[in-house]
Design an enzyme around this catalytic site. Structure first.
Site, mmCIF file in Angstrom:
data_model
loop_
_atom_site.group_PDB
_atom_site.id
_atom_site.type_symbol
_atom_site.label_atom_id
_atom_site.label_comp_id
_atom_site.label_asym_id
_atom_site.label_seq_id
_atom_site.Cartn_x
_atom_site.Cartn_y
_atom_site.Cartn_z
ATOM 1 N N LYS A 8 -53.194 -30.837 -11.681
ATOM 2 C CA LYS A 8 -53.991 -29.868 -12.440
ATOM 3 C C LYS A 8 -55.448 -30.291 -12.563
ATOM 4 C CE LYS A 8 -54.407 -31.981 -16.699
ATOM 5 N NZ LYS A 8 -54.116 -33.320 -16.194
ATOM 6 N N LYS A 13 -47.274 -37.523 -6.798
ATOM 7 C CA LYS A 13 -47.492 -36.933 -8.125
ATOM 8 C C LYS A 13 -46.252 -37.136 -9.002
ATOM 9 C CE LYS A 13 -48.768 -33.640 -11.140
ATOM 10 N NZ LYS A 13 -49.445 -34.272 -12.246
ATOM 11 N N GLY A 67 -50.714 -33.781 -20.478
ATOM 12 C CA GLY A 67 -49.358 -33.828 -21.028
ATOM 13 C C GLY A 67 -49.316 -33.918 -22.546
ATOM 14 N N ASN A 68 -50.249 -34.688 -23.146
ATOM 15 C CA ASN A 68 -50.143 -34.892 -24.598
ATOM 16 C C ASN A 68 -50.567 -33.647 -25.389
ATOM 17 O OD1 ASN A 68 -52.898 -35.243 -24.084
ATOM 18 N ND2 ASN A 68 -53.115 -36.483 -25.928
ATOM 19 N N LYS A 122 -58.383 -37.503 -12.199
ATOM 20 C CA LYS A 122 -59.327 -36.989 -13.202
ATOM 21 C C LYS A 122 -60.762 -37.360 -12.831
ATOM 22 C CE LYS A 122 -55.938 -37.663 -16.799
ATOM 23 N NZ LYS A 122 -55.130 -36.547 -16.284
HETATM 24 P P1 ADP Z 1 -52.389 -36.181 -18.228
HETATM 25 O O1 ADP Z 1 -51.029 -35.675 -18.574
HETATM 26 O O2 ADP Z 1 -53.398 -35.929 -19.294
HETATM 27 O O3 ADP Z 1 -52.839 -35.783 -16.856
HETATM 28 P P2 ADP Z 1 -51.910 -38.851 -17.186
HETATM 29 O O4 ADP Z 1 -50.802 -39.664 -17.716
HETATM 30 O O5 ADP Z 1 -51.759 -38.245 -15.817
HETATM 31 O O6 ADP Z 1 -52.262 -37.768 -18.276
HETATM 32 O O7 ADP Z 1 -53.255 -39.729 -17.161
HETATM 33 C C1 ADP Z 1 -53.769 -40.359 -18.319
HETATM 34 C C2 ADP Z 1 -53.362 -41.828 -18.350
HETATM 35 O O8 ADP Z 1 -54.037 -42.559 -17.327
HETATM 36 C C3 ADP Z 1 -53.763 -42.587 -19.590
HETATM 37 O O9 ADP Z 1 -52.869 -42.352 -20.644
HETATM 38 C C4 ADP Z 1 -53.715 -44.049 -19.115
HETATM 39 O O10 ADP Z 1 -52.474 -44.657 -19.413
HETATM 40 C C5 ADP Z 1 -53.814 -43.941 -17.597
HETATM 41 N N1 ADP Z 1 -54.893 -44.696 -16.969
HETATM 42 C C6 ADP Z 1 -54.769 -45.274 -15.745
HETATM 43 N N2 ADP Z 1 -55.899 -45.875 -15.379
HETATM 44 C C7 ADP Z 1 -56.803 -45.694 -16.389
HETATM 45 C C8 ADP Z 1 -58.169 -46.083 -16.596
HETATM 46 N N3 ADP Z 1 -58.834 -46.778 -15.673
HETATM 47 N N4 ADP Z 1 -58.776 -45.703 -17.744
HETATM 48 C C9 ADP Z 1 -58.105 -44.981 -18.684
HETATM 49 N N5 ADP Z 1 -56.812 -44.585 -18.544
HETATM 50 C C10 ADP Z 1 -56.161 -44.929 -17.413
HETATM 51 MG MG MG Z 2 -51.815 -36.226 -14.987
#
Ligand code: ADP
Ligand code: MG
Length: 314
Positions: free
Chosen positions: A214, A130, A13-14, A276
């Site tokens: 994704k 999701k 997203g970022n 992820k």
């Molecule tokens: P993207 O849009 O890149 O898929 P997401 O918001 O789905 O991003 O996932 C990334 C987020 O996951 C991070 O910004 C963080 O807030 C969160 N997160 C949850 N658990 C963890 C963890 N164990 N370690 C790091 N980040 C985490």
């Molecule tokens: Mg995500």
């Protein structure tokens, strides 16, 4: 000459921002990071998410059908297709410009509208997980539940978001076309928003009401293209255990077994970091020499050089 490293990059997203103007600005930075890797001698394939965008499109289409009774509501699968085209447009434009700015004129850029087959009986259809669309506070979330029948969930301590079904990707329908373009040296954007979810009904592919994560779609793409690296670019430099706690530990280097034991201990939030790490494990396990990396967009180059990020390997 040494064979180029093939990298599938999954943009989070970022890398794309939350609104139209934010996306226009964000893709310029994203394009720089991607072209950096191309200049390092890597062969890059781009996939991306669509959480905020598909939520925005879906809200807009729902508002239109409430306003005009002649406009039936737009299926979520079509909203995903719209998000692929709109995000692909901005990305391919920014990538082309960045390549030209660096004097690289021989890499055509193209977006492939990609359908991904899911299983009709995937249990995810019964358990929406999701997050899509923007963040809401508790009161706004209650309102959205009552007024629109949306299912709302808390998202990793950051507020409430609507959740939809997120089945696992089973087959990339356009993989043949994607592979031809990639093998001929083109810069391809594919599997946007996790791919348009479809189920097979004889020769017909029917859109499914879902958004594929994704992270899993990119993993399947990387496996299908026999990539060396799957790089998942997100809002944190590394995955962590005890995330958000005072004794948080950022992770550098993990075997698939280590990553799996942290998954079992519940360190990664479902719907954000969990997919992820799971996708990274799946990719690393799928073949000899395959490495997955989770890091920040700005750190992609350092990550590929082994300087940062969370690296998962056999
Ligand atoms: P993207 O849009 O890149 O898929 P997401 O918001 O789905 O991003 O996932 C990334 C987020 O996951 C991070 O910004 C963080 O807030 C969160 N997160 C949850 N658990 C963890 C963890 N164990 N370690 C790091 N980040 C985490
Ligand atoms: Mg995500």
């Amino acid at each position: 000459m040494e064979k180029k490293k093939r990298i599938v990059i999954a943009l989070g997203g970022n890398a794309l921002g939350n609104t139209l103007p934010e996306q226009m600005a964000a893709v310029k930075i994203t394009a720089k990071a991607i072209v950096d890797l191309i200049e390092e001698g890597c062969e890059v394939v781009v996939a991306h998410g669509n959480g905020p965008q598909v939520g925005m499109i879906n809200n807009a289409m729902a508002a239109l059908s409430r306003e005009d009774e002649n406009q039936p509501n737009t299926p979520l699968s079509v909203c995903v297709a719209m998000s692929q085209a709109y995000i692909g447009y901005d990305l391919q434009n920014a990538l082309r410009e960045e390549l030209y700015n660096r004097g690289i004129y021989d890499i055509p850029v193209a977006t492939m509208i990609t359908q991904i087959r899911v299983e009709q009986d995937d249990p995810a259809f019964q358990n929406p997980s999701k997050p899509i669309g923007h963040f809401m506070n508790e009161e706004q979330a209650k309102n959205a539940e009552e007024k629109y029948g949306y299912i709302m969930k808390e998202d990793a301590g950051r507020g409430y978001r609507r959740v939809v079904a997120s089945p696992k990707p089973a087959e990339i329908i356009e993989i043949g076309a994607i592979r031809s373009l990639v093998n001929s040296g083109q810069l391809v954007i594919a599997c946007g928003g996790g791919g348009i979810p479809v189920t097979r009904q004889g020769n017909h592919l029917k859109g499914a009401s879902a958004v594929i994560d994704k992270d899993f779609a990119s993993c399947l793409l990387a496996e299908n293209l026999d990539a060396d690296f799957l790089i998942i670019l997100t809002a944190v430099e590394k995955a962590a255990i005890r995330f958000g706690k005072p004794d948080v530990k950022w992770l550098d280097d993990l075997t698939v077994e280590e990553a799996e034991s942290y998954i079992e201990e519940g360190h990664f939030a479902p719907g954000s970091m969990l997919p992820k790490v799971q996708a990274a494990v799946n990719f690393a396990r799928s073949g000899e020499g395959r490495t997955a990396l989770i890091t920040l967009l700005e750190k992609a180059k350092d990550g590929i050089l082994g300087k940062t990020g969370t690296r998962i390997h056999r």
